[in-house]
Scaffold this motif. Structure first.
Motif, PDB file in Angstrom:
ATOM      1  N   PHE A 176       0.847  -1.203   0.000  1.00  0.00           N
ATOM      2  CA  PHE A 176       0.000   0.000   0.000  1.00  0.00           C
ATOM      3  C   PHE A 176       0.876   1.245   0.000  1.00  0.00           C
ATOM      4  CE2 PHE A 176      -2.400   3.413   2.003  1.00  0.00           C
ATOM      5  CZ  PHE A 176      -3.569   3.396   1.253  1.00  0.00           C
ATOM      6  N   LEU A 183       2.852   6.291  -7.029  1.00  0.00           N
ATOM      7  CA  LEU A 183       1.785   7.061  -7.676  1.00  0.00           C
ATOM      8  C   LEU A 183       1.987   8.554  -7.462  1.00  0.00           C
ATOM      9  CD1 LEU A 183      -0.700   6.046  -9.228  1.00  0.00           C
ATOM     10  CD2 LEU A 183      -2.035   6.398  -7.148  1.00  0.00           C
ATOM     11  N   TYR A 253      -1.947  -3.184  -7.029  1.00  0.00           N
ATOM     12  CA  TYR A 253      -2.438  -2.036  -6.233  1.00  0.00           C
ATOM     13  C   TYR A 253      -3.962  -1.963  -6.243  1.00  0.00           C
ATOM     14  CZ  TYR A 253      -2.117   2.827  -4.419  1.00  0.00           C
ATOM     15  OH  TYR A 253      -2.185   3.968  -3.661  1.00  0.00           O
ATOM     16  N   LYS A 254      -4.532  -2.086  -7.435  1.00  0.00           N
ATOM     17  CA  LYS A 254      -5.997  -1.938  -7.510  1.00  0.00           C
ATOM     18  C   LYS A 254      -6.710  -3.034  -6.724  1.00  0.00           C
ATOM     19  CE  LYS A 254      -5.762   0.633 -11.766  1.00  0.00           C
ATOM     20  NZ  LYS A 254      -5.868   0.632 -13.225  1.00  0.00           N
ATOM     21  N   ILE A 257      -6.364  -2.091  -3.080  1.00  0.00           N
ATOM     22  CA  ILE A 257      -7.279  -1.011  -2.686  1.00  0.00           C
ATOM     23  C   ILE A 257      -8.701  -1.563  -2.580  1.00  0.00           C
ATOM     24  CG2 ILE A 257      -8.302   1.197  -3.402  1.00  0.00           C
ATOM     25  CD1 ILE A 257      -5.454   1.486  -2.468  1.00  0.00           C
ATOM     26  N   ALA A 258      -9.089  -2.342  -3.592  1.00  0.00           N
ATOM     27  CA  ALA A 258     -10.450  -2.889  -3.612  1.00  0.00           C
ATOM     28  C   ALA A 258     -10.687  -3.836  -2.440  1.00  0.00           C
ATOM     29  CB  ALA A 258     -10.705  -3.609  -4.935  1.00  0.00           C
ATOM     30  N   TRP A 262      -6.220  -2.556   3.424  1.00  0.00           N
ATOM     31  CA  TRP A 262      -5.422  -1.412   3.875  1.00  0.00           C
ATOM     32  C   TRP A 262      -5.996  -0.796   5.154  1.00  0.00           C
ATOM     33  CZ3 TRP A 262      -8.814   2.513   4.011  1.00  0.00           C
ATOM     34  CH2 TRP A 262      -9.918   2.440   3.150  1.00  0.00           C
TER      35      TRP A 262
ATOM     36  N   GLN B 196      -4.809   6.424 -15.159  1.00  0.00           N
ATOM     37  CA  GLN B 196      -4.452   5.178 -14.491  1.00  0.00           C
ATOM     38  C   GLN B 196      -5.601   4.537 -13.721  1.00  0.00           C
ATOM     39  OE1 GLN B 196      -0.673   4.936 -12.789  1.00  0.00           O
ATOM     40  NE2 GLN B 196      -0.015   6.944 -13.503  1.00  0.00           N
ATOM     41  N   PHE B 197      -6.628   5.310 -13.440  1.00  0.00           N
ATOM     42  CA  PHE B 197      -7.709   4.771 -12.617  1.00  0.00           C
ATOM     43  C   PHE B 197      -9.067   5.089 -13.220  1.00  0.00           C
ATOM     44  CE2 PHE B 197      -4.286   5.198  -9.549  1.00  0.00           C
ATOM     45  CZ  PHE B 197      -4.384   4.006  -8.851  1.00  0.00           C
ATOM     46  N   ASP B 201     -12.293   3.190  -8.962  1.00  0.00           N
ATOM     47  CA  ASP B 201     -11.044   2.908  -8.252  1.00  0.00           C
ATOM     48  C   ASP B 201     -10.494   4.171  -7.609  1.00  0.00           C
ATOM     49  OD1 ASP B 201     -11.155   0.277  -8.922  1.00  0.00           O
ATOM     50  OD2 ASP B 201      -9.747   0.405 -10.597  1.00  0.00           O
ATOM     51  N   LYS B 204     -12.187   4.726  -4.359  1.00  0.00           N
ATOM     52  CA  LYS B 204     -11.705   3.766  -3.348  1.00  0.00           C
ATOM     53  C   LYS B 204     -10.347   4.200  -2.809  1.00  0.00           C
ATOM     54  CE  LYS B 204     -14.008  -0.493  -4.817  1.00  0.00           C
ATOM     55  NZ  LYS B 204     -13.873  -1.440  -5.928  1.00  0.00           N
ATOM     56  N   LEU B 205      -9.492   4.644  -3.724  1.00  0.00           N
ATOM     57  CA  LEU B 205      -8.164   5.084  -3.305  1.00  0.00           C
ATOM     58  C   LEU B 205      -8.268   6.320  -2.417  1.00  0.00           C
ATOM     59  CD1 LEU B 205      -5.102   4.993  -3.353  1.00  0.00           C
ATOM     60  CD2 LEU B 205      -5.135   6.131  -5.574  1.00  0.00           C
ATOM     61  N   ASP B 207     -10.726   7.117  -0.517  1.00  0.00           N
ATOM     62  CA  ASP B 207     -11.211   6.663   0.797  1.00  0.00           C
ATOM     63  C   ASP B 207     -10.060   6.082   1.620  1.00  0.00           C
ATOM     64  OD1 ASP B 207     -13.733   7.452   0.221  1.00  0.00           O
ATOM     65  OD2 ASP B 207     -14.519   5.437  -0.180  1.00  0.00           O
TER      66      ASP B 207
END
Lengths: 535, 535
Positions: A176, A183, A253-254, A257-258, A262, B196-197, B201, B204-205, B207
């Motif tokens: 994470f 990013l 990463y996705k 996150i999903a 984290w 990229q997202f 997503d 979610k990131l 959050d």
């Protein structure tokens, strides 16, 4: 070299800074001196001038009640404690092999843990900034040992992510952080933050992100030495001519996150859970027993309060034996500190004004269930190198916590197989029989540790809403409730003052109970002294 | 529910996955099963078929030497250990009150610590994934207690930032993470990462960043409940009618980045320093003593090796008393495991081939200095609530580490007042007299703790390049050096094999020494058995 005056002058210095330059400057100065105000604890109170022969009755022999009794007796008051249980300590409680416990509804459990093994159904950790509790532990000689809050080799588990397979904490943590650093680095390089940083600061920030995120020199997060030094290697460096090390591969990463996993990695950063954090060696009730040793002669055990009456001169408390046998008896005193949980107090006739009555009736009690499971061996250490700490899961058991003592010991072991906290799960588990709760804890825990099915021995389950003497876990305040009722709850009503975690801003923590008792005690003392002067 | 076969089948399962589906799939399976390969340790070796009467001489009674001796004797070999010191354990060493230590140059220190207080001049912690060391600790009954690596209430200090005032670890940690999360959130909202997202997503990131960074709902990091729950409050929540809580104010991001203090907050995330991490209760030499109990009868102490000769049939080692007295004596054996540090071994005539000779001469030894300071009271606990863990500083002392035991104990206390590691500082301190080193440690430490000046009692200082029996701290390999010499160093040269942390990829760690010894022992045994068959 910085030279500072000694400790007490330092406090005076800070106070004078506060008065002259304001609180913000004082706080800066405090921080500069290496300590910030994490607690309102100012040390054990110095209460002087107690009118001779004044009697104070303390209701409830938990930590709040014993704190109040200890300090009031020290100040010269004649103190008595009435306690429901045959032991002191209240929720500061430890269950060991041989202990028998009957919950509301009548189910009785006899704990079958091996000698030396235990669970703490109530509080189980003490943060470094809970100064009051730590100070009493020191004063009363309670030996403390580290509580492992964060274990990088423990598990984080979601039934809805990664095919339901438990992940290792350090992978989630490193990945994470690493992906996030990469990013942000990309965004900076793309010029997204050019307005906020001059180029020199940008470079410094990129350097920071590189180290902190485990990025390579080209600022990417992938299989590399840097990331492996955080998340671990696929083949670790060895000795002699053992196989060469291999880097490990971060998670996507996705997907991470999903997964929501984290959410688990910042718990150890919360002020309440940060290291250093402690537990008493041998069980949380070592604190109860230490307080009890100090005030034992003041306590009447097995006493169920049925009425609390006060007038302008006295407080009169009516009680029976806690098993309902015997005649009603009364005890009178000049003043009263009542630490009975609001969930119970709201069921007892009590002569206080409508504002305090409304407050007592307003606060619901939080729900919590803890389940201790004994296994035939400490497989979490032996097979998985999990030494203490906590695994997290989205199943109803929420957490599995491993014992923070006797690392590497052979023989049986007890872990905390469930710690349900709020939510519908806690109520559902409360509705079950103890045996059902334990069965469920083994079933869900098996999703994290396949050894459960083979190694389970026995268990014990405490659902706090079924604990006869508290009917819940802790005062579950909301902000609007606080706004309306908190001050009314804490005011001295004629000759009665309330104390306990429910009368604090640190509910569910022992520190809340103790600070509340200290505050109530000091205010009561001031009132008593003032009353004596005007009498 | 996931059902897995028992432990040994699990290993077999993994091996079969590895053979059929390749290493990557096997690693995935291992991770899924909750354990990944952090160590090459496969358990204590099972060496069978040792030719009867075969003698092995082990040079050096540190952890590597004692591991080799223990396993070889178990396999049936006749083993002798020659050790320079009057005690076993080598760098796994603890200094206590009354201990006398003379360094190169002749300076003698007599440690004046109070009973029960100590420092570990060498290794001082054991990570959870150092399986070999942990396994021997378990086998030999060494009691372990948690080593506090990360203490959120300890200090991070730069003489060049924040006016030279020490900052609190949790402020740096929370503020770096919080500001970084806010910044990335801004970049995402500005559309910098839209490619990229997908929007879902992104949300979610955002959050995740909000929770993890301690951001408010509007995704900012500033004085708030959220940030205070990480970094602490200006006025903490209290009990009863104590003053209302106040949020604290984060540091400025740019100042924080420029300070370099963020470098300190990822140390606890390094695989080598992650929790759970341990120390033996009572001093690191509890491990030495435990090994020593097992192999004591094999050890000849006070023995200085002056020559190591081998031919096709025998190894002959010439030695004197370690104080230089006495006649030269010899000991012969069929085979030899030599664990003498390369810094010493390179000074001893030795019959090995040119490749191994070149390797022995190639490796410089890392520099390190540790200084233990006794104070009249544990002021770090009493005044500053720092219980164990490490403070960092950019002054030459680099670190101050607080004792991870006897929390809250009255009386004197010993902390690690300096742990210099590499760099010019370590050499400068090595050049000083012990008294000067101690004086400097007190002077620099005083910048972090103003109590130093008043409370200092006495100290002891170990500069590893002046330790007579090792002349340095550990084998300081570089990548090009490894490439050229490592395999040559580790090969069995006729009848001699080397072992020790210097013959491992985990230099400076006890695990490196032990794994190296196990690997050398296994290979030597195979060679011996093969040689016996062809003989």
């Amino acid at each position: 070299m910085m030279q500072m005056p000694p400790k007490f002058s330092k406090r005076q210095l800070l106070l004078s800074i506060g008065k002259t330059a304001g609180a913000a400057t004082m706080y800066q100065a405090m921080t500069a001196l290496g300590f910030a105000a994490e607690s309102d604890y100012k040390g054990s109170p110095q209460l002087t001038g107690a009118p001779k022969g004044t009697r104070v009755l303390v209701l409830g022999g938990g930590l709040a009640g014993m704190t109040a009794a200890y300090e009031l007796r020290k100040a010269g008051y004649a103190v008595r404690i009435l306690e429901y249980n045959p032991r002191a300590g209240g929720r500061c409680w430890t269950i060991r092999g041989g202990d028998v416990y009957t919950e509301l509804g009548g189910a009785t459990q006899k704990c079958a843990f091996d000698p030396g093994l235990y669970i703490n159904p109530g509080p189980w950790r003490i943060p470094y900034h809970h100064h009051a509790v730590l100070d009493y532990c020191k004063k009363f000689g309670v030996r403390l040992e580290p509580f492992i809050q964060v274990n990088y080799n423990a598990l984080v588990h979601s039934t809805k992510a990664f095919g339901g397979k438990p992940q290792i904490y350090r992978h989630v943590q490193a990945d994470f952080q690493g992906h996030t650093a990469e990013l942000l680095g990309k965004a900076i390089n793309a010029g997204a933050l050019d307005e906020q940083f001059v180029p020199e600061d940008r470079e410094k920030l990129l350097d920071a992100l590189t180290r902190w995120g485990g990025l390579t020199k080209d600022r990417t997060y992938g299989p590399s030495l840097q990331s492996s030094l955080f998340r671990g290697f696929e083949v670790a460096p060895g000795g002699g001519l053992m196989p060469a090390q291999k880097f490990s591969t971060p998670m996507d990463y996705k997907e991470l996150i999903a997964s929501g996993l984290w959410k688990r990695i910042s718990a150890g950063q919360d002020i309440e859970f940060q290291s250093s954090i402690f537990q008493p060696a041998g069980g949380m009730d070592m604190i109860s027993k230490a307080f009890e040793r100090e005030v034992k002669t003041l306590i009447r055990y097995n006493t169920k309060i049925v009425k609390i009456h006060q007038d302008d001169k006295k407080v009169r408390v009516t009680f029976k034996n806690s098993d309902g046998t015997g005649q009603e008896q009364t005890e009178t005193a000049d003043w009263c500190v009542c630490t009975i949980p609001l969930s119970i107090l709201s069921q007892i006739p009590l002569t206080v004004g409508p504002a305090m009555h409304a407050a007592i009736n307003a606060v619901p009690y939080g729900s919590s269930v803890k389940i201790g499971l004994q296994f035939k061996r400490r497989f979490w250490e032996q097979d998985e190198q999990i030494y203490g700490g906590i695994s997290y899961t989205d199943t109803p058991i929420q957490r599995i916590a491993y014992p923070n003592s006797d690392y590497g010991k052979p023989g049986k072991g007890v872990l905390l197989g469930a710690y349900l906290w709020e939510g519908v799960n806690a109520y559902e588990f409360t509705a079950m029989s103890p045996a059902q709760r334990i069965r469920k804890a083994v079933e869900y825990g098996n999703l994290l540790h396949e050894q459960y099915a083979r190694e389970f021995d026995n268990g014990v389950a405490v659902a706090w809403h079924r604990v006869p003497w508290v009917n819940g876990c802790y005062g579950h305040w909301t902000d609007p409730m606080r706004e309306k009722h908190y001050n009314n709850l804490c005011q001295i009503d004629n000759r009665i003052v309330l104390a306990g975690e429910h009368a604090s801003f640190i509910p569910a923590w022992m520190e809340g109970a103790v600070l509340s008792a200290l505050d109530a005690t000091e205010r009561l003392h001031q009132t008593i002294v003032a009353t004596a002067k005007t009498a």
